[in-house]
Design a protein around this motif. Structure first.
Motif, PDB file in Angstrom:
ATOM      1  N   ALA A  80       0.882  -1.179   0.000  1.00 58.14           N
ATOM      2  CA  ALA A  80       0.000   0.000   0.000  1.00 58.14           C
ATOM      3  C   ALA A  80       0.912   1.220   0.000  1.00 58.14           C
ATOM      4  O   ALA A  80       2.083   1.126   0.373  1.00 58.14           O
ATOM      5  N   ASP A  81       0.375   2.357  -0.437  1.00 61.42           N
ATOM      6  CA  ASP A  81       1.181   3.584  -0.481  1.00 61.42           C
ATOM      7  C   ASP A  81       1.155   4.256   0.885  1.00 61.42           C
ATOM      8  O   ASP A  81       0.133   4.804   1.297  1.00 61.42           O
ATOM      9  N   ALA A  82       2.264   4.191   1.597  1.00 66.47           N
ATOM     10  CA  ALA A  82       2.322   4.753   2.945  1.00 66.47           C
ATOM     11  C   ALA A  82       2.704   6.226   2.937  1.00 66.47           C
ATOM     12  O   ALA A  82       2.772   6.857   3.990  1.00 66.47           O
ATOM     13  N   GLY A  83       2.945   6.788   1.761  1.00 64.02           N
ATOM     14  CA  GLY A  83       3.248   8.209   1.675  1.00 64.02           C
ATOM     15  C   GLY A  83       4.578   8.581   2.313  1.00 64.02           C
ATOM     16  O   GLY A  83       5.428   7.735   2.566  1.00 64.02           O
ATOM     17  N   TYR A  84       4.731   9.888   2.541  1.00 70.69           N
ATOM     18  CA  TYR A  84       5.979  10.399   3.114  1.00 70.69           C
ATOM     19  C   TYR A  84       5.657  11.420   4.207  1.00 70.69           C
ATOM     20  O   TYR A  84       4.718  12.206   4.074  1.00 70.69           O
ATOM     21  N   ALA A  85       6.450  11.438   5.266  1.00 73.42           N
ATOM     22  CA  ALA A  85       6.532  12.630   6.115  1.00 73.42           C
ATOM     23  C   ALA A  85       7.448  13.610   5.387  1.00 73.42           C
ATOM     24  O   ALA A  85       8.332  13.189   4.636  1.00 73.42           O
ATOM     25  N   VAL A  86       7.204  14.911   5.565  1.00 71.74           N
ATOM     26  CA  VAL A  86       8.009  15.896   4.843  1.00 71.74           C
ATOM     27  C   VAL A  86       9.036  16.510   5.786  1.00 71.74           C
ATOM     28  O   VAL A  86       8.685  17.064   6.832  1.00 71.74           O
ATOM     29  N   ALA A  87      10.318  16.409   5.404  1.00 72.50           N
ATOM     30  CA  ALA A  87      11.384  16.984   6.227  1.00 72.50           C
ATOM     31  C   ALA A  87      11.285  18.503   6.189  1.00 72.50           C
ATOM     32  O   ALA A  87      10.921  19.068   5.157  1.00 72.50           O
ATOM     33  N   PRO A  88      11.647  19.224   7.290  1.00 75.16           N
ATOM     34  CA  PRO A  88      12.098  18.644   8.567  1.00 75.16           C
ATOM     35  C   PRO A  88      10.965  17.941   9.305  1.00 75.16           C
ATOM     36  O   PRO A  88       9.854  18.478   9.385  1.00 75.16           O
ATOM     37  N   SER A  89      11.285  16.773   9.862  1.00 75.83           N
ATOM     38  CA  SER A  89      10.272  15.953  10.520  1.00 75.83           C
ATOM     39  C   SER A  89      10.959  14.935  11.409  1.00 75.83           C
ATOM     40  O   SER A  89      12.065  14.488  11.117  1.00 75.83           O
ATOM     41  N   LYS A  90      10.290  14.567  12.517  1.00 74.85           N
ATOM     42  CA  LYS A  90      10.748  13.392  13.245  1.00 74.85           C
ATOM     43  C   LYS A  90      10.568  12.174  12.349  1.00 74.85           C
ATOM     44  O   LYS A  90       9.678  12.179  11.485  1.00 74.85           O
ATOM     45  N   GLN A 117      11.700  15.328   0.865  1.00 72.92           N
ATOM     46  CA  GLN A 117      12.200  16.693   1.002  1.00 72.92           C
ATOM     47  C   GLN A 117      11.822  17.423  -0.286  1.00 72.92           C
ATOM     48  O   GLN A 117      12.004  16.890  -1.380  1.00 72.92           O
ATOM     49  N   GLN A 118      11.318  18.627  -0.147  1.00 78.90           N
ATOM     50  CA  GLN A 118      10.837  19.356  -1.327  1.00 78.90           C
ATOM     51  C   GLN A 118      11.976  19.894  -2.183  1.00 78.90           C
ATOM     52  O   GLN A 118      11.998  19.677  -3.393  1.00 78.90           O
ATOM     53  N   ARG A 119      12.896  20.646  -1.591  1.00 78.73           N
ATOM     54  CA  ARG A 119      13.995  21.256  -2.358  1.00 78.73           C
ATOM     55  C   ARG A 119      15.307  21.121  -1.612  1.00 78.73           C
ATOM     56  O   ARG A 119      15.387  21.605  -0.498  1.00 78.73           O
ATOM     57  N   PRO A 120      16.327  20.491  -2.189  1.00 82.02           N
ATOM     58  CA  PRO A 120      16.230  19.735  -3.433  1.00 82.02           C
ATOM     59  C   PRO A 120      15.383  18.486  -3.232  1.00 82.02           C
ATOM     60  O   PRO A 120      15.431  17.872  -2.161  1.00 82.02           O
ATOM     61  N   ALA A 121      14.631  18.131  -4.273  1.00 86.07           N
ATOM     62  CA  ALA A 121      13.732  16.982  -4.181  1.00 86.07           C
ATOM     63  C   ALA A 121      14.522  15.741  -3.796  1.00 86.07           C
ATOM     64  O   ALA A 121      15.560  15.451  -4.390  1.00 86.07           O
ATOM     65  N   ASP A 122      14.037  15.042  -2.780  1.00 86.91           N
ATOM     66  CA  ASP A 122      14.714  13.824  -2.355  1.00 86.91           C
ATOM     67  C   ASP A 122      13.722  12.955  -1.596  1.00 86.91           C
ATOM     68  O   ASP A 122      12.706  13.458  -1.094  1.00 86.91           O
ATOM     69  N   VAL A 123      14.015  11.671  -1.537  1.00 88.96           N
ATOM     70  CA  VAL A 123      13.139  10.738  -0.822  1.00 88.96           C
ATOM     71  C   VAL A 123      13.971   9.661  -0.139  1.00 88.96           C
ATOM     72  O   VAL A 123      15.058   9.315  -0.598  1.00 88.96           O
ATOM     73  N   MET A 124      13.436   9.164   0.974  1.00 88.95           N
ATOM     74  CA  MET A 124      14.000   7.957   1.586  1.00 88.95           C
ATOM     75  C   MET A 124      12.836   7.071   2.004  1.00 88.95           C
ATOM     76  O   MET A 124      11.721   7.541   2.246  1.00 88.95           O
ATOM     77  N   ARG A 125      13.091   5.781   2.084  1.00 92.46           N
ATOM     78  CA  ARG A 125      12.047   4.840   2.489  1.00 92.46           C
ATOM     79  C   ARG A 125      12.756   3.635   3.103  1.00 92.46           C
ATOM     80  O   ARG A 125      13.305   2.820   2.399  1.00 92.46           O
TER      81      ARG A 125
END
Lengths: 301, 301
Positions: A80-90, A117-125
């Protein structure tokens, strides 16, 4: 055999692109059993996750069971798509976990979000859960965590939050170049030449603009000067890590620094940094993932 | 049908890793006929070259026939090892060509050497013949020739010699990343966004140390901001070419500059350089190869 039936036991899952790890946990977060499989999410359709999970961990289950999973299993193409918390974030806790659909009425499955992260665009999972595990063990940590891997992450952490981060494709590019490019011809065996690695790091850091030329130079050195496979492999790794260290400089220069990763890979980064006068600790990635899943579970409703 | 029997006709061959081109030539270097095949040397064992050649060009041959070939066909794993001339050197002529073994007594086959460079170690095989063709048409040329491709070459030419050169793996890395890395998910279709290319070139030139991070950023931009395939592909190409232009700066800055290559690819380099105030001409690669083979043939004993 241990099972999850007592109503307090639960199952922790780290489900990445290429691999699935699961732990049967007791109510005090002690490990009762552990399994591992190569049924990564990359090879599954959304409908296949439940079946794959039951094949791997089904014998632990003989009653209602809670499952908490992190990693690519929560991507858009995951269970399922668990989405993202957006940094800065715990790092996301169980309170932010998303339920995944299951036909088997005994299963209650939750997936942890990644962090974007919006700028620069980045993701972690998946890495955010390792960060959570590290913070659980080191609650006052203020500094940078580096998580080397297919897409290495440098994560600025402060006051329990992921403040910012940056990913580098170093690991994936190393795998492509060593396995599928013209460079593969010079890489028989699995030797490693430490001096060639050091020289590669130094060259990559000093002149990143020559990366794609220095890479071809590995092939030419093999053809003209018989450069051996262990020196070629180590220099290839060193060049890529050197360029990354130059790009990530403000993440490690003068920072409190810790690595979460496998000994050999994290060791390569630490060796490269040592030549720059930087030092860091290393912690095991699997242990941090499990600690992060335990920390997140406390937040499940 | 034209054949090679008159004793003056000959066959020119450009035999690379993935492709074979052959021309039936008259004694005045006029083209009588032409064929092309995907039987590149990469798919052949040494024993297979003669058979492959006869399948492609056999109907031209009904008597003793001279064949002069350039490209990877002369590599160690080719029809025969034609070796290298060592830069600085004039492009090899027919006088340096190496005979290749043939069972068919009608065939007299010669392979042109490549050019190597000791420090930094580098090699070319096929491009030296394009340089020879360019010099045949522009005998006084003093400057730099850029040959974009799988392994782009920048070649300093003076007084008819290849003085020095440098290869970049830009083309091969673009193919690997767009076809086999995580970035392939964002690259459906074949669109091209010129503005995204320009921005990629600028970023790659300005901060080559962030290349492997900016590459991952393409994936993140697709996931988070829906960046479309044409912008992703163009920026990917731009980043790689930008890093190359930064690394090759002393090859193009203030130099007489010409490109030998396909219009689209050479055009991308020229567009990237134009933003830096550099200009260059473009010449067709196939025409230069044929001109180079004709120039080399004059040196055959």
């Amino acid at each position: 055999m241990a099972t999850a039936t007592n109503g307090r036991n639960w199952i922790a899952v780290d489900w990445g692109t290429t691999r699935l790890r699961a732990w049967l946990m007791d109510g005090s977060d002690g490990v009762l059993d552990k399994v591992q499989s190569d049924r990564g999410m990359g090879a599954l359709t959304p409908a296949g996750f439940e079946t794959a999970f039951l094949e791997v961990a089904g014998e632990w289950i003989d009653g209602p069971t809670r499952v908490l999973a992190c990693g690519m299993v929560g991507a858009k193409q995951g269970w399922a798509d668990a989405g993202y918390a957006v940094a800065p974030s715990k790092p996301p806790s169980g309170a932010h976990a998303v339920p995944a659909p299951a036909e088997d009425p005994r299963l209650e499955v939750f997936l942890l979000p990644g962090v974007s992260q919006q700028r620069p665009a980045d993701v972690m999972r998946g890495e955010e859960t390792q960060v959570a595990g590290y913070l659980a063990a080191n609650p006052g940590f203020d500094g940078v965590l580096c998580l080397p891997g297919t897409h290495t992450k440098w994560v600025q952490v402060s006051a329990g939050e992921i403040v910012s981060f940056r990913s580098f494709m170093t690991g994936e590019i190393f795998a492509l170049l060593s396995g599928q490019s013209v460079l593969r011809h010079g890489l028989e065996g699995d030797g490693w030449d430490e001096a060639a690695f050091d020289e590669g790091v130094a060259d990559g850091m000093a002149r990143p603009q020559l990366l794609t030329s220095d890479l071809f130079g590995l092939r030419a050195e093999g053809l003209l000067h018989g450069k051996d496979a262990s020196a070629t492999r180590a220099r290839l790794s060193g060049l890529l890590i050197g360029v990354e260290l130059a790009g990530a400089r403000h993440y490690w220069l003068g920072q409190q620094l810790a690595f979460i990763g496998a000994p050999v890979l994290a060791g390569a980064y630490l060796r490269g940094l040592k030549a720059q006068g930087a030092i860091g600790d290393r912690t095991d990635a699997e242990a941090m993932t499990l600690a992060g899943l335990c920390a997140a579970r406390a937040g499940l409703a």
